[in-house]
Design a protein around this motif. Structure first.
Motif, PDB file in Angstrom:
ATOM      1  N   ARG A 289       0.907  -1.304   0.025  1.00 11.55           N
ATOM      2  CA  ARG A 289      -0.162  -0.003   0.085  1.00 11.55           C
ATOM      3  C   ARG A 289       0.822   1.083  -0.098  1.00 11.55           C
ATOM      4  N   GLY A 290       2.111   1.000  -0.032  1.00 17.44           N
ATOM      5  CA  GLY A 290       3.118   2.390  -0.164  1.00 17.44           C
ATOM      6  C   GLY A 290       3.214   3.074   1.017  1.00 17.44           C
ATOM      7  N   PHE A 291       3.139   2.648   2.295  1.00 19.47           N
ATOM      8  CA  PHE A 291       3.360   3.116   3.449  1.00 19.47           C
ATOM      9  C   PHE A 291       4.478   3.080   4.252  1.00 19.47           C
ATOM     10  N   GLN A 292       5.583   2.240   3.602  1.00 16.64           N
ATOM     11  CA  GLN A 292       6.690   2.113   4.233  1.00 16.64           C
ATOM     12  C   GLN A 292       7.612   3.223   4.274  1.00 16.64           C
ATOM     13  N   SER A 293       7.295   4.377   3.421  1.00 14.85           N
ATOM     14  CA  SER A 293       8.123   5.467   3.260  1.00 14.85           C
ATOM     15  C   SER A 293       7.744   6.431   4.452  1.00 14.85           C
ATOM     16  N   GLY A 298       7.289   3.401   9.687  1.00 14.82           N
ATOM     17  CA  GLY A 298       8.762   3.116   9.723  1.00 14.82           C
ATOM     18  C   GLY A 298       9.467   2.720  11.019  1.00 14.82           C
ATOM     19  N   ARG A 299       9.179   3.705  11.641  1.00 15.38           N
ATOM     20  CA  ARG A 299       9.853   3.349  13.208  1.00 15.38           C
ATOM     21  C   ARG A 299       9.081   2.426  13.910  1.00 15.38           C
ATOM     22  N   THR A 321      15.752   2.978   5.846  1.00 13.29           N
ATOM     23  CA  THR A 321      14.788   4.006   6.016  1.00 13.29           C
ATOM     24  C   THR A 321      15.326   5.216   5.442  1.00 13.29           C
ATOM     25  N   SER A 322      14.521   5.681   4.334  1.00 14.97           N
ATOM     26  CA  SER A 322      15.041   7.107   3.902  1.00 14.97           C
ATOM     27  C   SER A 322      14.975   8.352   4.587  1.00 14.97           C
ATOM     28  N   VAL A 326      14.326  11.517  15.323  1.00 15.41           N
ATOM     29  CA  VAL A 326      14.943  11.338  16.668  1.00 15.41           C
ATOM     30  C   VAL A 326      14.010  10.034  17.066  1.00 15.41           C
ATOM     31  N   VAL A 327      12.948   9.980  17.063  1.00 12.43           N
ATOM     32  CA  VAL A 327      12.181   8.975  17.563  1.00 12.43           C
ATOM     33  C   VAL A 327      12.454   7.963  16.909  1.00 12.43           C
ATOM     34  N   SER A 328      12.855   7.652  15.374  1.00 14.39           N
ATOM     35  CA  SER A 328      13.379   6.558  14.794  1.00 14.39           C
ATOM     36  C   SER A 328      14.434   5.800  15.272  1.00 14.39           C
ATOM     37  N   TRP A 329      15.449   6.685  15.717  1.00 19.18           N
ATOM     38  CA  TRP A 329      16.717   6.433  16.192  1.00 19.18           C
ATOM     39  C   TRP A 329      16.302   5.930  17.748  1.00 19.18           C
ATOM     40  N   ASN A 330      15.529   6.499  18.465  1.00 17.25           N
ATOM     41  CA  ASN A 330      15.243   6.220  19.740  1.00 17.25           C
ATOM     42  C   ASN A 330      14.455   4.661  19.564  1.00 17.25           C
ATOM     43  N   ALA A 331      13.657   4.344  18.785  1.00 15.15           N
ATOM     44  CA  ALA A 331      13.022   3.048  18.505  1.00 15.15           C
ATOM     45  C   ALA A 331      14.188   1.778  18.480  1.00 15.15           C
TER      46      ALA A 331
END
Length: 834
Positions: A289-293, A298-299, A321-322, A326-331
């Motif tokens: 469905r194209g939600f990965q970006s 992603g996080r 992840t393109s 900071v929340v992505s790094w935290n995950a």
């Protein structure tokens, strides 16, 4: 037109090419920037317009106030407010409510309310603005109170009002107010409104009424994706992940298209269930469905894989992840930390800094927890410097986690200094410091800090009580444990299964197995930990038959025993000489219950065989172990060799332990006891020299006794206690009576090369003997004496305490590092089998 069609570039081009501008053209371009999310640019344009000398109208003020609200730009908002007053627009109802909204969005609810109260004219949107301000700032009660005033003044609510109020009820878990609003919604005909309906579903779910939420959801005449998400959220937040995933299947069957929020919710449900397969299927759909970006999706995928233990998959996804915030790094850091990969978490932080991403308070909390789990003090100190540099030290969560990190690294003094200097402390901060003391064997300090906590008016939570009960258990501080029990009942925490389990453990560790069992039997909810606590309590007190009977009952009630259960049962058999039963339990654990033995189980079996004198069998068992024996296994064998005077096996076990733990003093002491008992003076001298050369020092024996709710500590050979003279006099009196009763000091338990008289004096100064003497002179005749010792009670003290219990007519309980000893009338509950 261009801005409404999302073409900001074209809109700006047209604006720039205009020969002249008026307030309407400026309003159009500023609105275009604000609507597209370029809020700071919108405010910059407004300031440029003011530079041209054009006067803004009320429409433009509304646009710019909304921009300030979205940025939480309070200072700019205040400046605009001054201009609005100057230009006479404050009495305009739209400007007025936009000002209310701006102040509320900037967290200034008092300023917003003052403005609201002074408005000459208020419409329903004005009331909604103020209600929204309260709700968004966590002031749900004030929002509901304002609604009552709204009704009294005859203002009719609209669908937005009800949406805001239902959200306030959800945040408060205010079910009764929510039900009353539901009745009004039906009365006013808003139930068919899809937004109101979805918010009702959310409110019931947030209040824990998932069945009511589902009934409402099923009866909705119209449902959009928000409605489905509300119900999925309800299930996920109430621990019903399976139901959330099942509802998603129904959602697809009914042809409703999920959005990014749906997938975020479902991935969280998978994470809570450790549902890796469902998570992988959702991942495929997300790609399709194209939600990965989508950065949030992603996080959340990273988090799901990490929570399911697949840190490699999580990292691969993270690296690909393109866009990462900071929340992505935290995950990803959290994923490493939660899976015991603290080093990887710290390494990822270094990469984060190299890529120019600044940590937030959550990042630093996660990294401090990683340092705590690794006992990585140096990295923790570096993070502390970073926290100071970035101004996060005043953050109460960061401060509490710093306290926890220093305590977990054994630096309780540093932790306490930090704690004392915190500008703000909550129950988590106090609990972190209490935990630090308790985990470092400083139970007395933990209990003292709790008294200070109460004096400062901080209310304890269930975690606080669990830690304090553990401190009482470690000190055998029964009276203080009982006081905590009363407080737990007063505060309504007794029904908490974790608190209940810890109460059972505390009473059992203090030797009160009957009280522990009564508590256990009356628990409204029991889990495997509850059964383990009671079985371990029986084992610790030498009640093997009771432990085995409860073990059978546990299985009969359908509770599956785990690894910890079997350790307790095997320990009970070992301490009571039940060799055949122990063998049977060990075999059934593997064959019938599918529990793979760990090193702890093997150590229990070596203990079982060794205590029973089957040393050859114990050695054979070790040789056949499918895993490498650790120091605990060899120490257990060494202890058995000491008990049975087997020099050769003792020496072999000693060599293995010292190789694995060169700085541990215990093997040197045990082998010295073996040599002393065997009369091998030359070997005894050699082992003493070896111990000195290795720089190993024996841990001093320490005993605690509780008298009048005060804990008194005694260290071997120490004479600093205020009553040391009276204690020594009582010991001299007891020794005289003991010798008349046939007591002969066992000088083998003194390793120093001194005369026999000095050895006898040294034995007399053992910490448990001092504690017993203190108890005898400070408690009424007939009062039981309870003592906690940090080491295993020595053979001489064990013999002496048996005789003392008969001479003085007192029950004496000693909880040593291995088990509980109940001395009465010259006998010990362990049957001299310990």
């Amino acid at each position: 037109m261009y801005s409404k069609c999302s073409s900001l570039v074209h809109a700006h081009k047209v604006f720039s090419n205009m020969p002249q501008h008026n307030v309407y053209s400026w309003t159009a371009i500023i609105s275009a920037y604000a609507d597209s999310g370029a809020v700071e640019e919108a405010i910059d344009l407004f300031q440029k317009m003011q530079g041209t000398g054009l006067a803004p109208d009320k429409v433009l003020f509304v646009v710019v106030l909304k921009a300030c609200a979205s940025l939480a730009g309070l200072e700019q908002g205040r400046q605009l407010h001054s201009e609005i007053i100057k230009r006479g627009f404050q009495s305009d109802v739209v400007v007025g409510r936009t000002l209310v909204n701006m102040y509320a969005k900037c967290g200034c609810t008092e300023d917003a309310r003052e403005l609201f109260d002074n408005m000459s004219e208020r419409d329903v949107a004005s009331w909604n603005a103020m209600i929204a301000g309260y709700a968004q700032n966590g002031l749900g009660k004030e929002a509901l109170a304002l609604y009552e005033q709204m009704k009294q003044e005859g203002m009719q609510p609209d669908n937005v009002t009800f949406v805001l109020l239902l959200k306030a009820c959800a945040s408060l878990a205010g079910l009764e107010q929510g039900r009353q609003l539901h009745s009004e919604i039906i009365k006013r005909g808003f139930q068919s409104d899809v937004v109101v309906g979805s918010t009702l579903v959310n409110m019931y779910a947030k209040c824990g009424c998932t069945e009511d939420a589902r009934e409402l959801f099923d009866n909705m005449s119209e449902r959009d994706v928000v409605s489905w998400n509300a119900m999925i959220t309800g299930y996920a937040q109430n621990g019903l992940g399976k139901e959330a995933l099942a509802l998603y299947e129904q959602m697809k069957q009914e042809g409703m298209q999920p959005d990014n929020v749906t997938f975020v919710l479902l991935l969280k449900a998978c994470a809570s269930l450790a549902g890796l397969e469902q998570g992988r299927q959702l991942h495929s759909e997300i790609i399709k469905r194209g939600f990965q970006s989508d950065v949030v999706v992603g996080r959340t995928l990273v988090n799901m894989y990490a929570k399911c233990g697949c840190t490699e998959d999580a990292r691969e996804l993270f690296d690909n992840t393109s866009e990462r915030d900071v929340v992505s790094w935290n995950a990803m850091i959290a994923g490493y930390a939660q899976n015991g990969l603290g080093k990887e978490a710290l390494a990822l932080y270094e990469q984060m800094k190299q890529e120019g991403m600044h940590p937030d308070n959550v990042t630093l909390v996660l990294l401090l927890k990683a340092c705590a789990s690794l006992a990585a003090l140096e990295q923790g100190k570096q993070l502390h410097s970073e926290i100071r540099k970035r101004g996060f030290q005043s953050d109460v969560v960061v401060g509490s986690t710093l306290v926890d990190m220093y305590a977990k690294c054994g630096c309780t003094e540093d932790a306490r200094e930090l704690f004392d200097n915190m500008s703000e402390r909550n129950v988590v901060s106090w609990t972190a410091m209490i935990a630090g003391y308790a985990q470092n064997g400083l139970g007395k300090d933990a209990l003292a800090l709790y008294e200070q906590m109460k004096q400062e008016g901080v209310q304890p939570d269930n975690v606080t009580f669990v830690l304090l009960l553990k401190a009482c258990a470690s000190l055998a501080a029964l009276e203080q444990g009982k006081q905590l029990h009363y407080e737990i009942i007063e505060r309504g925490f007794q029904s908490d299964v974790v608190v209940g389990n810890t109460l059972v453990d505390m009473y059992a560790k203090c030797g009160c197995t009957e009280h522990a069992r009564e508590l256990f039997d009356n628990m409204s909810e029991r889990n495997v930990v509850s059964w383990n606590a009671m079985i371990a309590g029986y084992a610790h007190n030498g009640l093997a038959q009771e432990a085995l009977a409860l073990f059978e009952q546990m299985q009969g009630k359908g509770t599956k025993p785990g690894e910890v259960t079997y350790i307790s049962v095997l320990s009970a058999c070992a301490h009571s000489g039940l060799v055949d039963q122990g063998r049977y339990v060990f075999d059934s654990m593997c064959k019938n219950h599918g529990v793979t033995p760990t090193k702890e189980h093997y150590a229990c079996m070596v203990d079982l065989l060794g205590r029973a004198g089957c040393l050859a069998d114990a050695v054979l068992f070790i040789n056949k172990m499918p895993i490498q024996p650790n120091s605990v296994v060899w120490m257990t064998l060494l202890g058995a060799a000491r008990n049975h005077g087997h020099v050769e096996i003792g020496r072999r076990a000693f060599d293995r332990v010292v190789k694995l733990e060169p700085k541990n003093a215990a093997p040197y002491v045990l082998l010295s006891n073996i040599y002393a008992a065997a009369g091998k003076k030359d070997e005894l001298a050699k082992i003493r020299n070896q111990m000195k050369e290795a720089g190993v020092k024996k841990m001093p024996g320490c005993s605690w006794i509780e008298v009048d709710n005060q804990l008194h500590a005694f260290v071997v050979g120490d004479a600093t206690h205020p009553q040391s003279k009276e204690i020594q006099a009582e010991l001299d009196r007891l020794v005289g009576l003991m010798k008349m009763a046939g007591y002969k000091p066992n000088l083998n338990f003194v390793l120093d090369d001194v005369e026999d008289e000095e050895k006898e004096n040294a034995l007399c100064g053992h910490s448990e003997k001092q504690a017993i003497a203190f108890g005898l002179i400070n408690t009424p005749f007939g009062t039981p004496i309870r003592i906690k010792k940090n080491l295993r009670v020595c053979g001489d003290c064990h013999s002496a305490t048996k005789i003392i219990s008969k001479i003085v007519g007192r029950d004496i309980s000693v909880m040593d590092a291995n088990r509980y000893h109940h001395f009465k009338d010259g006998f010990c509950s362990c049957g001299d089998y310990w």
